[in-house]
Motif scaffolding. Sequence first.
Motif, PDB file in Angstrom:
ATOM      1  N   ARG A  42      -8.266  -1.081   1.798  1.00 26.46           N
ATOM      2  CA  ARG A  42      -9.204   0.036   1.790  1.00 26.46           C
ATOM      3  C   ARG A  42      -8.529   1.391   1.391  1.00 26.46           C
ATOM      4  NH1 ARG A  42     -10.246  -2.670   6.611  1.00 26.46           N
ATOM      5  NH2 ARG A  42      -8.924  -1.323   7.702  1.00 26.46           N
ATOM      6  N   ASP A  43      -7.293   1.491   1.694  1.00 27.95           N
ATOM      7  CA  ASP A  43      -6.539   2.760   1.249  1.00 27.95           C
ATOM      8  C   ASP A  43      -6.785   2.805  -0.260  1.00 27.95           C
ATOM      9  OD1 ASP A  43      -6.054   3.606   3.563  1.00 27.95           O
ATOM     10  OD2 ASP A  43      -4.017   2.874   3.696  1.00 27.95           O
ATOM     11  N   ILE A  44      -6.356   1.803  -1.075  1.00 25.49           N
ATOM     12  CA  ILE A  44      -6.371   1.672  -2.407  1.00 25.49           C
ATOM     13  C   ILE A  44      -7.890   2.064  -2.894  1.00 25.49           C
ATOM     14  CG2 ILE A  44      -6.466   0.269  -4.314  1.00 25.49           C
ATOM     15  CD1 ILE A  44      -4.013  -1.282  -3.181  1.00 25.49           C
ATOM     16  N   LYS A  45      -8.973   1.665  -2.375  1.00 25.97           N
ATOM     17  CA  LYS A  45     -10.314   1.902  -2.780  1.00 25.97           C
ATOM     18  C   LYS A  45     -10.568   3.484  -2.587  1.00 25.97           C
ATOM     19  CE  LYS A  45     -12.264  -2.606  -2.120  1.00 25.97           C
ATOM     20  NZ  LYS A  45     -13.206  -3.365  -1.507  1.00 25.97           N
ATOM     21  N   GLU A  46     -10.147   3.894  -1.254  1.00 24.47           N
ATOM     22  CA  GLU A  46     -10.584   5.269  -1.165  1.00 24.47           C
ATOM     23  C   GLU A  46      -9.534   6.456  -2.027  1.00 24.47           C
ATOM     24  OE1 GLU A  46      -9.719   5.862   3.174  1.00 24.47           O
ATOM     25  OE2 GLU A  46     -11.300   4.505   3.617  1.00 24.47           O
ATOM     26  N   LEU A  47      -8.293   5.946  -2.249  1.00 25.77           N
ATOM     27  CA  LEU A  47      -7.637   6.796  -3.115  1.00 25.77           C
ATOM     28  C   LEU A  47      -7.900   6.653  -4.577  1.00 25.77           C
ATOM     29  CD1 LEU A  47      -4.054   6.398  -1.474  1.00 25.77           C
ATOM     30  CD2 LEU A  47      -5.531   8.539  -1.495  1.00 25.77           C
ATOM     31  N   ARG A  48      -8.877   5.622  -4.877  1.00 21.82           N
ATOM     32  CA  ARG A  48      -9.538   5.249  -6.110  1.00 21.82           C
ATOM     33  C   ARG A  48      -8.283   4.841  -7.286  1.00 21.82           C
ATOM     34  NH1 ARG A  48     -12.896   9.982  -8.260  1.00 21.82           N
ATOM     35  NH2 ARG A  48     -13.003   8.733 -10.017  1.00 21.82           N
ATOM     36  N   LEU A  49      -7.123   4.136  -6.516  1.00 14.37           N
ATOM     37  CA  LEU A  49      -6.162   3.560  -7.259  1.00 14.37           C
ATOM     38  C   LEU A  49      -6.273   2.611  -8.476  1.00 14.37           C
ATOM     39  CD1 LEU A  49      -3.405   3.407  -4.613  1.00 14.37           C
ATOM     40  CD2 LEU A  49      -3.829   5.159  -5.997  1.00 14.37           C
ATOM     41  N   ILE A  50      -5.941   2.559  -9.389  1.00 15.53           N
ATOM     42  CA  ILE A  50      -6.223   1.714 -10.489  1.00 15.53           C
ATOM     43  C   ILE A  50      -4.722   1.201 -11.183  1.00 15.53           C
ATOM     44  CG2 ILE A  50      -8.307   2.824 -11.599  1.00 15.53           C
ATOM     45  CD1 ILE A  50      -6.534   3.776 -13.809  1.00 15.53           C
ATOM     46  N   LYS A  51      -5.048  -0.110 -11.580  1.00 14.85           N
ATOM     47  CA  LYS A  51      -3.780  -0.612 -12.242  1.00 14.85           C
ATOM     48  C   LYS A  51      -3.695  -0.405 -13.817  1.00 14.85           C
ATOM     49  CE  LYS A  51      -2.381  -4.403  -9.207  1.00 14.85           C
ATOM     50  NZ  LYS A  51      -1.755  -5.601  -9.000  1.00 14.85           N
ATOM     51  N   VAL A  52      -2.370   0.009 -14.080  1.00 11.25           N
ATOM     52  CA  VAL A  52      -2.074   0.337 -15.592  1.00 11.25           C
ATOM     53  C   VAL A  52      -0.842  -0.652 -15.990  1.00 11.25           C
ATOM     54  CG1 VAL A  52      -2.864   2.774 -15.192  1.00 11.25           C
ATOM     55  CG2 VAL A  52      -0.620   2.238 -14.814  1.00 11.25           C
ATOM     56  N   LEU A  53      -0.899  -0.642 -17.134  1.00 16.87           N
ATOM     57  CA  LEU A  53      -0.102  -1.502 -17.876  1.00 16.87           C
ATOM     58  C   LEU A  53       1.235  -0.636 -18.086  1.00 16.87           C
ATOM     59  CD1 LEU A  53       0.670  -4.290 -19.373  1.00 16.87           C
ATOM     60  CD2 LEU A  53      -0.185  -2.994 -21.347  1.00 16.87           C
ATOM     61  N   GLY A  57       5.332  -4.370 -19.680  1.00 16.04           N
ATOM     62  CA  GLY A  57       3.973  -5.495 -19.860  1.00 16.04           C
ATOM     63  C   GLY A  57       3.503  -5.866 -18.533  1.00 16.04           C
ATOM     64  N   ARG A  58       3.688  -5.134 -17.721  1.00 19.25           N
ATOM     65  CA  ARG A  58       3.605  -5.481 -16.189  1.00 19.25           C
ATOM     66  C   ARG A  58       2.575  -4.431 -15.817  1.00 19.25           C
ATOM     67  NH1 ARG A  58       8.167  -8.729 -13.668  1.00 19.25           N
ATOM     68  NH2 ARG A  58       6.603  -8.787 -11.634  1.00 19.25           N
ATOM     69  N   TYR A  59       1.690  -4.685 -14.700  1.00 11.44           N
ATOM     70  CA  TYR A  59       0.823  -3.804 -14.152  1.00 11.44           C
ATOM     71  C   TYR A  59       1.107  -3.313 -12.868  1.00 11.44           C
ATOM     72  CZ  TYR A  59      -2.563  -5.315 -17.332  1.00 11.44           C
ATOM     73  OH  TYR A  59      -3.447  -5.682 -18.796  1.00 11.44           O
ATOM     74  N   ARG A  60       0.770  -1.767 -12.820  1.00 10.99           N
ATOM     75  CA  ARG A  60       1.132  -1.275 -11.463  1.00 10.99           C
ATOM     76  C   ARG A  60       0.185  -0.268 -11.073  1.00 10.99           C
ATOM     77  NH1 ARG A  60       2.683   4.237 -12.607  1.00 10.99           N
ATOM     78  NH2 ARG A  60       3.957   4.383 -10.603  1.00 10.99           N
ATOM     79  N   TYR A  61       0.248   0.131  -9.851  1.00  9.62           N
ATOM     80  CA  TYR A  61      -0.819   0.980  -9.163  1.00  9.62           C
ATOM     81  C   TYR A  61      -0.526   2.439  -9.922  1.00  9.62           C
ATOM     82  CZ  TYR A  61      -2.783  -2.520  -6.016  1.00  9.62           C
ATOM     83  OH  TYR A  61      -3.508  -3.303  -5.785  1.00  9.62           O
ATOM     84  N   ALA A  62      -1.522   3.224  -9.956  1.00  6.71           N
ATOM     85  CA  ALA A  62      -1.635   4.552 -10.432  1.00  6.71           C
ATOM     86  C   ALA A  62      -2.819   5.260 -10.101  1.00  6.71           C
ATOM     87  CB  ALA A  62      -1.396   4.713 -12.115  1.00  6.71           C
ATOM     88  N   THR A  63      -2.722   6.452  -9.950  1.00  5.56           N
ATOM     89  CA  THR A  63      -4.122   7.422  -9.683  1.00  5.56           C
ATOM     90  C   THR A  63      -4.539   7.537 -11.174  1.00  5.56           C
ATOM     91  OG1 THR A  63      -3.095   9.418 -10.307  1.00  5.56           O
ATOM     92  CG2 THR A  63      -2.768   8.845  -8.001  1.00  5.56           C
TER      93      THR A  63
END
Length: 149
Positions: A42-53, A57-63
């Motif tokens: 829920r926090d990820i959705k509320e903060l509108r976090l996305i995964k970036v490369l 070559g890995r993915y991580r959370y970012a604003t």
Amino acid sequence: MKAKRHAMITRLIAAQNIETQEELAGILREHGFSVTQATVSRDIKELRLIKVLTPEGRYRYATVDKAEADLQERFIQMFANCALSVVTAGNLIVIKTIAGSASAAAEAVDTLKWPEIVGTIAGDNTIFLAIHDAKAVPELVRKFQKMMR
């Protein structure tokens, strides 16, 4: 408590590569927050976090803001690799690029969202930029030349 948790999440993802919700939940617990995977989701959705490369070559959370800044930096690099010259004609700026790359370089210019630029038109190796006020042209040319270095 939620506001403090959100602030901590924002700080954590800015400071380290966090790849999964489970990893984020574990780090939050280490910092004294009692969270479940559902809470983190829920926090990820509320903060509108996305995964970036990442460069690895890995993915991580970012604003979204951070992702846009990273993307803009990539576009600037692409512009620098493509652009050959910048000249002016009244309130127009004409940028010559290597063959076949004007579209990519124009996209890079568009992502800058500089308010002085009314619009761009790209051909194969030429970009035309319409500038709202001719007084802004010299400063924009300096900016483009700086990007080309």
